[in-house]
Design a protein around this motif. Structure first.
Motif, PDB file in Angstrom:
ATOM      1  N   ASN A   1       0.823  -1.216   0.000  1.00 55.21           N
ATOM      2  CA  ASN A   1       0.000   0.000   0.000  1.00 55.21           C
ATOM      3  C   ASN A   1       0.853   1.260   0.000  1.00 55.21           C
ATOM      4  O   ASN A   1       0.478   2.282  -0.579  1.00 55.21           O
ATOM      5  N   VAL A   2       2.039   1.210   0.616  1.00 51.90           N
ATOM      6  CA  VAL A   2       2.936   2.367   0.624  1.00 51.90           C
ATOM      7  C   VAL A   2       3.508   2.585  -0.775  1.00 51.90           C
ATOM      8  O   VAL A   2       3.570   3.717  -1.267  1.00 51.90           O
ATOM      9  N   LYS A   3       3.923   1.510  -1.432  1.00 50.22           N
ATOM     10  CA  LYS A   3       4.436   1.624  -2.796  1.00 50.22           C
ATOM     11  C   LYS A   3       3.381   2.202  -3.736  1.00 50.22           C
ATOM     12  O   LYS A   3       3.675   3.036  -4.601  1.00 50.22           O
ATOM     13  N   ILE A   4       2.142   1.763  -3.555  1.00 49.41           N
ATOM     14  CA  ILE A   4       1.049   2.260  -4.391  1.00 49.41           C
ATOM     15  C   ILE A   4       0.840   3.750  -4.147  1.00 49.41           C
ATOM     16  O   ILE A   4       0.628   4.525  -5.092  1.00 49.41           O
ATOM     17  N   ARG A   5       0.906   4.166  -2.897  1.00 50.89           N
ATOM     18  CA  ARG A   5       0.730   5.585  -2.570  1.00 50.89           C
ATOM     19  C   ARG A   5       1.858   6.429  -3.170  1.00 50.89           C
ATOM     20  O   ARG A   5       1.634   7.535  -3.641  1.00 50.89           O
ATOM     21  N   ILE A   6       3.077   5.894  -3.141  1.00 52.03           N
ATOM     22  CA  ILE A   6       4.209   6.623  -3.722  1.00 52.03           C
ATOM     23  C   ILE A   6       4.024   6.734  -5.234  1.00 52.03           C
ATOM     24  O   ILE A   6       4.255   7.798  -5.822  1.00 52.03           O
ATOM     25  N   PHE A   7       3.606   5.649  -5.865  1.00 52.73           N
ATOM     26  CA  PHE A   7       3.350   5.673  -7.315  1.00 52.73           C
ATOM     27  C   PHE A   7       2.266   6.685  -7.645  1.00 52.73           C
ATOM     28  O   PHE A   7       2.384   7.446  -8.621  1.00 52.73           O
ATOM     29  N   ASN A   8       1.201   6.705  -6.861  1.00 54.95           N
ATOM     30  CA  ASN A   8       0.117   7.665  -7.071  1.00 54.95           C
ATOM     31  C   ASN A   8       0.600   9.101  -6.909  1.00 54.95           C
ATOM     32  O   ASN A   8       0.264   9.974  -7.712  1.00 54.95           O
ATOM     33  N   CYS A   9       1.369   9.346  -5.858  1.00 55.01           N
ATOM     34  CA  CYS A   9       1.901  10.683  -5.592  1.00 55.01           C
ATOM     35  C   CYS A   9       2.799  11.129  -6.743  1.00 55.01           C
ATOM     36  O   CYS A   9       2.705  12.266  -7.226  1.00 55.01           O
ATOM     37  N   PHE A  10       3.661  10.232  -7.199  1.00 59.67           N
ATOM     38  CA  PHE A  10       4.540  10.492  -8.343  1.00 59.67           C
ATOM     39  C   PHE A  10       3.719  10.880  -9.569  1.00 59.67           C
ATOM     40  O   PHE A  10       4.010  11.864 -10.253  1.00 59.67           O
ATOM     41  N   TYR A  11       2.681  10.104  -9.833  1.00 65.55           N
ATOM     42  CA  TYR A  11       1.825  10.334 -11.003  1.00 65.55           C
ATOM     43  C   TYR A  11       1.181  11.710 -10.970  1.00 65.55           C
ATOM     44  O   TYR A  11       1.199  12.448 -11.965  1.00 65.55           O
ATOM     45  N   TRP A  12       0.634  12.090  -9.824  1.00 62.17           N
ATOM     46  CA  TRP A  12      -0.091  13.361  -9.750  1.00 62.17           C
ATOM     47  C   TRP A  12       0.855  14.560  -9.727  1.00 62.17           C
ATOM     48  O   TRP A  12       0.496  15.637 -10.203  1.00 62.17           O
ATOM     49  N   ILE A  13       2.056  14.380  -9.220  1.00 61.88           N
ATOM     50  CA  ILE A  13       3.046  15.457  -9.309  1.00 61.88           C
ATOM     51  C   ILE A  13       3.404  15.692 -10.775  1.00 61.88           C
ATOM     52  O   ILE A  13       3.480  16.837 -11.243  1.00 61.88           O
ATOM     53  N   VAL A  14       3.633  14.609 -11.507  1.00 63.29           N
ATOM     54  CA  VAL A  14       3.944  14.722 -12.934  1.00 63.29           C
ATOM     55  C   VAL A  14       2.794  15.383 -13.679  1.00 63.29           C
ATOM     56  O   VAL A  14       3.002  16.285 -14.507  1.00 63.29           O
ATOM     57  N   GLN A  15       1.570  14.963 -13.392  1.00 62.53           N
ATOM     58  CA  GLN A  15       0.414  15.552 -14.079  1.00 62.53           C
ATOM     59  C   GLN A  15       0.262  17.034 -13.727  1.00 62.53           C
ATOM     60  O   GLN A  15      -0.101  17.854 -14.577  1.00 62.53           O
ATOM     61  N   GLY A  16       0.549  17.394 -12.481  1.00 65.16           N
ATOM     62  CA  GLY A  16       0.487  18.803 -12.082  1.00 65.16           C
ATOM     63  C   GLY A  16       1.502  19.635 -12.834  1.00 65.16           C
ATOM     64  O   GLY A  16       1.194  20.736 -13.327  1.00 65.16           O
ATOM     65  N   THR A  17       2.722  19.118 -12.948  1.00 61.91           N
ATOM     66  CA  THR A  17       3.746  19.854 -13.695  1.00 61.91           C
ATOM     67  C   THR A  17       3.433  19.873 -15.188  1.00 61.91           C
ATOM     68  O   THR A  17       3.798  20.816 -15.891  1.00 61.91           O
ATOM     69  N   ASN A  18       2.738  18.841 -15.680  1.00 69.38           N
ATOM     70  CA  ASN A  18       2.324  18.836 -17.087  1.00 69.38           C
ATOM     71  C   ASN A  18       1.358  19.975 -17.394  1.00 69.38           C
ATOM     72  O   ASN A  18       1.443  20.620 -18.440  1.00 69.38           O
ATOM     73  N   ILE A  19       0.424  20.210 -16.473  1.00 69.33           N
ATOM     74  CA  ILE A  19      -0.536  21.297 -16.663  1.00 69.33           C
ATOM     75  C   ILE A  19       0.187  22.639 -16.747  1.00 69.33           C
ATOM     76  O   ILE A  19      -0.055  23.448 -17.647  1.00 69.33           O
ATOM     77  N   ILE A  20       1.103  22.866 -15.803  1.00 77.16           N
ATOM     78  CA  ILE A  20       1.875  24.109 -15.808  1.00 77.16           C
ATOM     79  C   ILE A  20       2.711  24.214 -17.076  1.00 77.16           C
ATOM     80  O   ILE A  20       2.794  25.272 -17.712  1.00 77.16           O
ATOM     81  N   SER A  21       3.325  23.105 -17.481  1.00 79.67           N
ATOM     82  CA  SER A  21       4.182  23.087 -18.659  1.00 79.67           C
ATOM     83  C   SER A  21       3.408  23.469 -19.921  1.00 79.67           C
ATOM     84  O   SER A  21       3.915  24.200 -20.772  1.00 79.67           O
ATOM     85  N   LEU A  22       2.182  22.970 -20.036  1.00 80.59           N
ATOM     86  CA  LEU A  22       1.373  23.280 -21.224  1.00 80.59           C
ATOM     87  C   LEU A  22       1.025  24.765 -21.275  1.00 80.59           C
ATOM     88  O   LEU A  22       1.070  25.390 -22.351  1.00 80.59           O
ATOM     89  N   PHE A  23       0.674  25.344 -20.132  1.00 76.11           N
ATOM     90  CA  PHE A  23       0.389  26.780 -20.092  1.00 76.11           C
ATOM     91  C   PHE A  23       1.616  27.580 -20.502  1.00 76.11           C
ATOM     92  O   PHE A  23       1.538  28.508 -21.316  1.00 76.11           O
ATOM     93  N   LEU A  24       2.768  27.212 -19.958  1.00 72.49           N
ATOM     94  CA  LEU A  24       4.000  27.921 -20.281  1.00 72.49           C
ATOM     95  C   LEU A  24       4.369  27.742 -21.754  1.00 72.49           C
ATOM     96  O   LEU A  24       4.888  28.665 -22.389  1.00 72.49           O
ATOM     97  N   TRP A  25       4.107  26.574 -22.288  1.00 72.49           N
ATOM     98  CA  TRP A  25       4.385  26.304 -23.699  1.00 72.49           C
ATOM     99  C   TRP A  25       3.623  27.289 -24.596  1.00 72.49           C
ATOM    100  O   TRP A  25       4.200  27.894 -25.503  1.00 72.49           O
ATOM    101  N   PHE A  26       2.339  27.431 -24.322  1.00 74.49           N
ATOM    102  CA  PHE A  26       1.526  28.320 -25.161  1.00 74.49           C
ATOM    103  C   PHE A  26       1.921  29.781 -24.991  1.00 74.49           C
ATOM    104  O   PHE A  26       1.933  30.551 -25.960  1.00 74.49           O
ATOM    105  N   PHE A  27       2.267  30.189 -23.777  1.00 77.76           N
ATOM    106  CA  PHE A  27       2.768  31.556 -23.578  1.00 77.76           C
ATOM    107  C   PHE A  27       4.054  31.761 -24.379  1.00 77.76           C
ATOM    108  O   PHE A  27       4.247  32.803 -25.003  1.00 77.76           O
ATOM    109  N   TYR A  28       4.906  30.738 -24.351  1.00 83.15           N
ATOM    110  CA  TYR A  28       6.193  30.826 -25.046  1.00 83.15           C
ATOM    111  C   TYR A  28       5.997  30.907 -26.560  1.00 83.15           C
ATOM    112  O   TYR A  28       6.595  31.752 -27.238  1.00 83.15           O
TER     113      TYR A  28
END
Length: 402
Positions: free
Chosen positions: A112-139
């Motif tokens: 269950n701890v490994k699963i939580r770490i995988f989930n946390c990793f996934y959502w951090i990546v997705q959060g940075t993806n959202i920011i990255s897309l906004f910055l891409w279009f501004f750029y």
């Protein structure tokens, strides 16, 4: 009793976050050096160092370790022994111990701890993806929100478009008039491969907007690996749904192969399309090896090094990222042992889950260009953590049906 419970929960939460951030660091972060940003660098160093004490505290809290998890420690231990016993450069016994300990602790965690770490990793990546897309279009739209151009690493061969907010850094790789999204990572291929693997691992259980976000982000990296992995995955997906779809897959493959021969009316698009041209040595976009590395592979047998290689670290100056690096360093025997151990461990965890077997297959395909994945916590999290997550989803679905 209430205070003890809150402390234990805090330790778990902190450990989960630390390991997720530590794994993201090993995808290879952009500008993770003192020269670029001392705050960013030291913060990442601190995250790595904190994993071990918090991980140990969490293990002491549970005071148990499954035999299966203890068996998995063979993977990082084998590589550490290779580095110590068979290294091109002399190492002390402490070389790589920090990495060995941090990975071993992760492997000993409860499922269950490994699963939580995988989930946390996934959502951090997705959060940075959202920011990255906004910055891409501004750029791309030339909206000045504080972009700075800095040298790509130190060779001056290309530049990064960099947006800096406090200690968070997002990058756009610019070379020969082509802009490729990097997000928080040092190369567009790192982000592209990561998006592809996460999409494949979570495809069946993720929402539509999650899939779109991963595909959009990966597409803007213009990563050859991303497009190849995604094409192969969706081809398999269509065939699994209906064997008759193999006709459409063949037609799509023909279109895919024809892409380099089409004049897209734009120099940038034509340059990108040319990477998919099939040459005598494979796809033109496969640039992970170098002439120097290819030459070393050819001389292995002549030098009597075919079985066990030249030793860890021998390929440090080849400026490449290919499975051939592991062959040159550890020979065909050492390379086979490393890969087979991973394959056995992965199949052991996902033997009853068809989706797990699919992510295993695509993970190993990705090693063709990024073999260092199996040498860091990132690989352990994305594959073994991903398999544990998929197993849990399958159990949840079974429980709902009963």
């Amino acid at each position: 009793m209430g205070s003890k419970r809150s402390i234990s929960i805090s330790i778990t939460n902190i450990t989960v976050l630390l390991y997720a951030l530590y794994a993201i660091r090993w995808v290879w972060l952009a500008f993770n050096t003192v020269e670029y940003s001392s705050v960013f660098y030291y913060l990442n160093q601190m995250v790595g160092y904190m994993c071990i004490p918090f991980g140990i505290l969490l293990l002491l809290k549970t005071m148990r370790a499954k035999k299966r998890n203890m068996f998995l420690i063979i993977l990082p231990l084998t590589y550490w022994l290779y580095c110590f016993i068979h290294s091109y450069t002399d190492h002390s016994i402490t070389y790589g111990v920090f990495t060995l300990l941090s990975i071993s602790i992760f492997l000993l965690f409860d499922t269950n701890v490994k699963i939580r770490i995988f989930n946390c990793f996934y959502w951090i990546v997705q959060g940075t993806n959202i920011i990255s897309l906004f910055l891409w279009f501004f750029y791309i739209l030339n909206v000045n929100i504080g972009f700075k151009m800095v040298t790509f690493y130190s060779d001056g061969a290309a530049t990064y478009g960099m947006y800096y907010i406090k200690w968070l850094i997002f990058a756009i790789y610019n070379q020969n008039m082509v802009n490729r999204l990097c997000g928080i990572f040092n190369e567009p291929g790192a982000l592209g491969t990561l998006c592809a693997l996460l999409l494949i691992a979570r495809f069946r259980c993720s929402k539509l907007w999650e899939k779109i976000l991963l595909i959009a982000t990966g597409a803007l990296t213009l990563s050859f690996a991303f497009y190849l992995l995604i094409f192969a995955f969706f081809a398999l997906y269509l065939i699994r749904k209906n064997i008759k779809n193999v006709i459409w897959v063949v037609l799509l493959a023909v279109v895919f192969i024809s892409v380099p021969r089409i004049d897209w009316g734009n120099e940038v698009l034509n340059t990108f399309a040319a990477r998919f041209e099939i040459t005598e040595t494979g796809f033109a976009g496969d640039n992970r090896s170098t002439d120097q590395l290819d030459s070393l592979v050819k001389t292995l047998e002549a030098d009597g090094k075919a079985l066990f290689g030249y030793g860890e670290g021998y390929t440090s100056n080849t400026h490449s990222s290919s499975y051939k690096e592991l062959i040159v360093q550890f020979g065909y025997v050492g390379f086979s042992v490393l890969v087979l151990e991973w394959l056995i461990a992965a199949l052991m965890l996902g033997k009853k889950n068809i989706d797990a077997k699919i992510i295993i297959a695509f993970f190993f395909i990705s090693l063709y260009q990024r073999p260092s994945t199996i040498l860091s916590i990132y690989g352990y999290l994305i594959l073994l953590g991903g398999i544990e997550w998929l197993n849990e989803q399958t159990e949840i679905e079974k429980a709902c049906c009963n």
